[in-house]
Motif scaffolding. Structure first.
Motif, short mmCIF file in Angstrom:
data_model
loop_
_atom_site.label_atom_id
_atom_site.label_comp_id
_atom_site.label_asym_id
_atom_site.label_seq_id
_atom_site.Cartn_x
_atom_site.Cartn_y
_atom_site.Cartn_z
N ALA A 116 23.04 8.22 89.19
CA ALA A 116 21.78 7.60 88.78
C ALA A 116 20.63 8.44 89.29
O ALA A 116 20.74 9.10 90.32
CB ALA A 116 21.69 6.19 89.33
N THR A 117 19.53 8.40 88.58
CA THR A 117 18.32 9.12 88.96
C THR A 117 17.18 8.13 89.09
O THR A 117 17.01 7.28 88.23
CB THR A 117 17.96 10.18 87.90
N ALA A 118 16.42 8.25 90.17
CA ALA A 118 15.29 7.35 90.40
C ALA A 118 14.02 8.17 90.61
O ALA A 118 14.06 9.26 91.19
CB ALA A 118 15.56 6.48 91.62
N ALA A 119 12.90 7.62 90.19
CA ALA A 119 11.62 8.31 90.30
C ALA A 119 10.89 8.01 91.60
O ALA A 119 9.90 8.65 91.91
CB ALA A 119 10.74 7.94 89.11
N SER A 120 11.38 7.05 92.36
CA SER A 120 10.72 6.68 93.62
C SER A 120 11.74 6.05 94.56
O SER A 120 12.85 5.69 94.15
CB SER A 120 9.60 5.66 93.35
N ALA A 121 11.35 5.90 95.82
CA ALA A 121 12.22 5.25 96.80
C ALA A 121 12.51 3.81 96.38
O ALA A 121 13.64 3.34 96.48
CB ALA A 121 11.59 5.28 98.18
N PRO B 224 6.51 9.47 98.43
CA PRO B 224 5.38 8.57 98.60
C PRO B 224 5.86 7.21 99.12
O PRO B 224 6.94 6.75 98.75
CB PRO B 224 4.80 8.41 97.20
N LYS B 225 5.12 6.60 99.98
CA LYS B 225 5.35 5.26 100.52
C LYS B 225 6.49 5.17 101.53
O LYS B 225 6.41 4.44 102.49
CB LYS B 225 5.53 4.22 99.42
N GLU B 226 7.61 5.84 101.30
CA GLU B 226 8.75 5.78 102.23
C GLU B 226 9.46 7.12 102.19
O GLU B 226 9.86 7.57 101.13
CB GLU B 226 9.72 4.66 101.81
N ASP B 227 9.63 7.76 103.36
CA ASP B 227 10.28 9.06 103.34
C ASP B 227 11.78 8.90 103.10
O ASP B 227 12.35 7.82 103.24
CB ASP B 227 9.98 9.87 104.61
N GLY B 228 12.42 10.00 102.71
CA GLY B 228 13.83 9.98 102.38
C GLY B 228 14.73 9.60 103.54
O GLY B 228 15.80 9.01 103.35
N VAL B 229 14.32 9.92 104.76
CA VAL B 229 15.11 9.58 105.95
C VAL B 229 15.15 8.06 106.11
O VAL B 229 16.22 7.47 106.33
CB VAL B 229 14.54 10.26 107.21
N ARG B 230 14.01 7.42 106.01
CA ARG B 230 13.98 5.95 106.12
C ARG B 230 14.74 5.29 104.98
O ARG B 230 15.43 4.29 105.17
CB ARG B 230 12.54 5.45 106.15
N LEU B 231 14.60 5.84 103.77
CA LEU B 231 15.34 5.31 102.63
C LEU B 231 16.84 5.36 102.91
O LEU B 231 17.55 4.38 102.71
CB LEU B 231 15.01 6.09 101.37
N PHE B 232 17.32 6.51 103.40
CA PHE B 232 18.74 6.64 103.70
C PHE B 232 19.19 5.59 104.71
O PHE B 232 20.21 4.92 104.52
CB PHE B 232 19.07 8.04 104.21
N HIS B 233 18.46 5.43 105.79
CA HIS B 233 18.86 4.47 106.82
C HIS B 233 18.85 3.03 106.27
O HIS B 233 19.72 2.23 106.62
CB HIS B 233 17.99 4.60 108.06
N ARG B 234 17.89 2.74 105.41
CA ARG B 234 17.85 1.40 104.82
C ARG B 234 19.07 1.17 103.93
O ARG B 234 19.72 0.11 104.00
CB ARG B 234 16.56 1.24 104.01
N LEU B 235 19.42 2.15 103.11
CA LEU B 235 20.57 1.99 102.22
C LEU B 235 21.88 2.04 102.99
O LEU B 235 22.83 1.33 102.66
CB LEU B 235 20.54 3.07 101.13
#
Length: 66
Positions: A3-8, A32-43
């Motif tokens: 899947a491809t997403a345009a934002s966090a 924007p809004k959430e860096d990739g590191v935080r996104l990874f930890h959340r997921l």
């Protein structure tokens, strides 16, 4: 599943619908809004098998990758 997403936010929403089928997150470090590191930890809190590949075209002001 791929899947491809345009934002966090969009990526997190896609993950919620198919968390069991996603085992690799490829994300830019600076989003924007959430860096990739935080996104990874959340997921990752929802799927401990999730791994990540960080990418970025920028080297200044990068967050810690821990």
């Amino acid at each position: 599943m791929q899947a491809t997403a345009a934002s966090a936010e969009h990526g997190a929403a896609l993950f919620e619908t198919a968390a069991a089928g996603i085992d690799l997150l490829i994300t830019d470090v600076l989003l924007p809004k959430e860096d990739g590191v935080r996104l990874f930890h959340r997921l990752r809190s929802r799927n401990e098998e999730l791994t990540v590949l960080y990418i970025s075209g920028y080297i200044q002001n990068l967050p810690s990758l821990k």
